[in-house]
Design a protein around this motif. Structure first.
Motif, short mmCIF file in Angstrom:
data_model
loop_
_atom_site.label_atom_id
_atom_site.label_comp_id
_atom_site.label_asym_id
_atom_site.label_seq_id
_atom_site.Cartn_x
_atom_site.Cartn_y
_atom_site.Cartn_z
N GLY A 252 46.32 -19.80 -17.49
CA GLY A 252 45.92 -18.40 -17.56
C GLY A 252 44.48 -18.19 -17.98
N LEU A 253 43.99 -19.04 -18.89
CA LEU A 253 42.63 -18.85 -19.43
C LEU A 253 41.56 -19.53 -18.59
CD1 LEU A 253 43.30 -19.30 -23.25
CD2 LEU A 253 42.73 -17.18 -22.07
N PHE A 254 41.83 -20.74 -18.13
CA PHE A 254 40.76 -21.56 -17.54
C PHE A 254 40.89 -21.79 -16.03
CE2 PHE A 254 41.32 -23.05 -21.98
CZ PHE A 254 40.11 -22.60 -22.48
N VAL A 255 42.10 -21.78 -15.50
CA VAL A 255 42.28 -22.05 -14.07
C VAL A 255 42.33 -20.74 -13.29
CG1 VAL A 255 43.72 -23.16 -12.33
CG2 VAL A 255 43.48 -24.21 -14.59
N TYR A 256 43.33 -19.90 -13.57
CA TYR A 256 43.47 -18.64 -12.84
C TYR A 256 42.59 -17.53 -13.44
CZ TYR A 256 47.67 -21.03 -11.16
OH TYR A 256 48.55 -21.93 -10.63
N ARG A 257 42.26 -17.66 -14.71
CA ARG A 257 41.42 -16.69 -15.43
C ARG A 257 41.99 -15.27 -15.34
NH1 ARG A 257 35.21 -18.75 -14.11
NH2 ARG A 257 35.52 -20.90 -14.89
N THR A 258 43.30 -15.18 -15.47
CA THR A 258 43.98 -13.88 -15.42
C THR A 258 44.43 -13.42 -16.80
OG1 THR A 258 46.02 -15.07 -14.90
CG2 THR A 258 44.80 -14.14 -13.05
N LEU A 259 44.28 -14.27 -17.79
CA LEU A 259 44.77 -13.97 -19.13
C LEU A 259 43.59 -13.58 -20.03
CD1 LEU A 259 47.41 -13.96 -20.79
CD2 LEU A 259 46.86 -16.28 -21.51
N THR A 260 43.47 -12.28 -20.28
CA THR A 260 42.40 -11.78 -21.15
C THR A 260 42.88 -11.76 -22.60
OG1 THR A 260 43.13 -9.49 -20.91
CG2 THR A 260 41.55 -10.33 -19.28
N LEU A 261 41.95 -11.54 -23.51
CA LEU A 261 42.30 -11.47 -24.93
C LEU A 261 43.28 -10.33 -25.19
CD1 LEU A 261 41.93 -12.42 -27.84
CD2 LEU A 261 39.94 -10.90 -28.00
N ARG A 262 43.05 -9.18 -24.55
CA ARG A 262 43.94 -8.04 -24.73
C ARG A 262 45.36 -8.38 -24.27
NH1 ARG A 262 43.06 -2.58 -25.22
NH2 ARG A 262 40.83 -2.90 -24.86
N ARG A 263 45.47 -9.03 -23.10
CA ARG A 263 46.80 -9.41 -22.59
C ARG A 263 47.46 -10.45 -23.49
NH1 ARG A 263 46.19 -10.10 -16.00
NH2 ARG A 263 45.99 -7.87 -15.51
N PHE A 264 46.67 -11.40 -23.98
CA PHE A 264 47.22 -12.43 -24.85
C PHE A 264 47.77 -11.82 -26.14
CE2 PHE A 264 46.64 -15.55 -28.30
CZ PHE A 264 47.56 -16.50 -27.88
N LEU A 265 47.05 -10.86 -26.70
CA LEU A 265 47.53 -10.21 -27.92
C LEU A 265 48.82 -9.44 -27.65
CD1 LEU A 265 44.19 -8.91 -29.48
CD2 LEU A 265 45.62 -10.80 -30.29
N ARG A 266 48.88 -8.76 -26.50
CA ARG A 266 50.09 -8.02 -26.17
C ARG A 266 51.28 -8.97 -26.00
NH1 ARG A 266 48.64 -5.89 -21.67
NH2 ARG A 266 49.94 -7.08 -20.24
N VAL A 267 51.03 -10.09 -25.31
CA VAL A 267 52.09 -11.09 -25.13
C VAL A 267 52.55 -11.65 -26.47
CG1 VAL A 267 52.48 -13.46 -24.32
CG2 VAL A 267 51.51 -11.75 -22.77
N SER A 268 51.61 -11.90 -27.36
CA SER A 268 51.95 -12.46 -28.67
C SER A 268 52.80 -11.49 -29.48
CB SER A 268 50.66 -12.79 -29.45
OG SER A 268 49.88 -13.75 -28.76
N PHE A 269 52.43 -10.20 -29.46
CA PHE A 269 53.23 -9.21 -30.19
C PHE A 269 54.63 -9.06 -29.59
CE2 PHE A 269 49.00 -7.38 -31.58
CZ PHE A 269 49.16 -7.75 -32.92
N ASP A 270 54.72 -9.10 -28.25
CA ASP A 270 56.05 -9.04 -27.61
C ASP A 270 56.90 -10.24 -28.01
OD1 ASP A 270 55.36 -6.70 -26.36
OD2 ASP A 270 54.87 -7.62 -24.43
#
Length: 426
Positions: A252-270
């Motif tokens: 998500g971070l380095f290959v597809y680059r679709t995972l932003t910090l905002r999305r990662f935080l939302r995923v973590s809280f979920d």
């Protein structure tokens, strides 16, 4: 007879709409206050002991891995690859639905994650292609139950902790039944597609298959890493969950680059929220199960079942019926932690391997996710498809038939379940 207080209190709390964890712990506490000399503080001790388990560390990591894969676009690549592989069959998107669930099953291990992640993509694609909503929701719901059978599996982690059974063997035992579930669902899809004259959604093209495989290759390595690592002994299930998270982050971070910090935080809280709910249920069910064990309820239940018939197959049918009913009314984690102390002794008395029984139990409870009144997967997909819950129930009903047939197969033909774990571990 004081134990009646426990069950009456549990039933009243559930009817009043109390959360499952509150109902389990509250009914146990009420029983202790009114009918037991044990100090109430034992509730806290038993709940803490219930979640103080190394294998349970796999739970938040597998939940996080599934959320990361949904957010990072991995599920969409898997869907497109499955479309290229089987989309040319009549009723192709129904087959794609099953195939994508099989692949995603090797990543998340949770039916609700499959339904919520792949379901949104699959139902939209099927609706755009002209499939009716009932069929789309039905096959999506049924195929999502493959997730907790094919390794990794969150319910099997919970069962392994409660029953003291090797989680690696449980994962191996679920692999073949999960594939049989997929084949049976695809056979029903083919029959319905023939009866309703559904189209072939796209022509088979080798170039399209190669392109989609190339785009999804790194995503497809995820189940290979997880399942292969567990079955070969390179990872424990907990380590495999951590590896899955690390790999999903890498993609998500380095290959597809679709995972932003905002999305990662939302995923973590979920993930934190979901994990907290699961572990609260596990802890509450631990004190509830302790009260049952202290009052010898498992022994009494075992005696009642074993006295019902001298034919093992009759008792196995009764056990399946009990589990199906429990699955209709209770959340999976709570159902596992409550039923295992009661029913596992009966299974052992019948000579059933605890690994084999674990797969039977989990599949029963997965079918329960497709039936009202609880039917968690149905609620999720009804919301995703924006249809009434009743329509989701009607659409899913035909797909319960092949799942029930697979349940009977693994119940009465143990080799289907036990061949792989025997080959690898014994």
């Amino acid at each position: 007879m004081e134990i009646v207080i426990l069950f009456v209190a549990l039933g009243v709390m559930l009817v009043l709409g109390a959360p499952v964890a509150v109902a389990l712990a509250g009914s146990a506490l009420l029983y202790i206050l009114t009918s037991s000399p044990v100090p109430p503080l034992i509730v806290a001790h038993r709940m803490i002991n219930g979640v103080d388990s190394f294998p349970l560390l796999a739970v938040p990591f597998f939940i996080l891995a599934g959320n990361l894969m949904n957010t990072a676009g991995i599920t969409e690549r898997i869907f497109k690859f499955a479309l290229a592989v089987v989309g040319w069959l009549r009723g192709g998107l129904g087959h794609v639905n099953v195939g994508a669930s099989v692949i995603f099953a090797g990543m998340s291990g949770a039916a609700v994650a499959d339904a919520g992640g792949l379901g949104a993509i699959e139902i939209k694609a099927m609706r755009d292609a002209g499939y009716d909503d009932e069929f789309s929701v039905g096959i999506t719901a049924a195929s999502s139950t493959i997730g907790p059978i094919i390794p990794p599996s969150l319910p099997m982690v919970i069962y392994g902790v409660v029953a003291g059974v090797s989680i690696g063997q449980l994962f191996a035992a679920g692999f073949i039944p999960g594939l049989i579930m997929a084949v049976s669902l695809m056979m029903l899809v083919a029959f319905i597609a023939w009866r309703r004259n559904y189209p072939r959604d796209q022509a088979f093209q080798l170039s399209v298959l190669w392109y989609s495989f190339h785009k999804a290759f790194l995503s497809l390595l995820t189940p290979v890493i997880i399942v292969g690592g567990i079955l070969t002994g390179a990872f424990t299930p907990t380590e495999a969950a951590v590896a899955a998270c690390a790999y999903a982050l890498f993609l998500g971070l380095f290959v597809y680059r679709t995972l932003t910090l905002r999305r990662f935080l939302r995923v973590s809280f979920d993930t934190i929220e979901t994990t907290a709910v699961v572990l609260m249920v596990v802890g509450a069910a631990a004190i509830f199960a302790w009260v049952l064990t202290a009052n010898r309820v498992p022994e009494l239940m075992a005696g009642m079942l074993l006295s019902a018939s001298d034919r093992p197959w009759v008792i196995l049918l009764l056990i399946n019926l009990i589990l199906l009913i429990v699955g209709m009314f209770m959340e999976t984690v709570a159902a596992i932690t409550i039923t295992v102390p009661v029913l596992l002794p009966v299974a052992l008395e019948l000579g059933i391997d605890p690994v084999h029984f674990g797969v039977i139990l989990v599949l029963n409870l997965m079918i329960g996710l497709l039936t009202p009144p609880v039917g968690m997967v149905l609620y999720v997909l009804a919301r995703v498809a924006n249809i009434r819950f009743e329509r989701a129930v009607v659409g899913t009903a035909p797909f319960i038939v092949p799942l029930a047939a697979v349940l009977m197969l693994i119940t009465f033909v143990p080799a289907v379940t036990m061949w792989l774990p025997t080959l690898i571990y014994r």
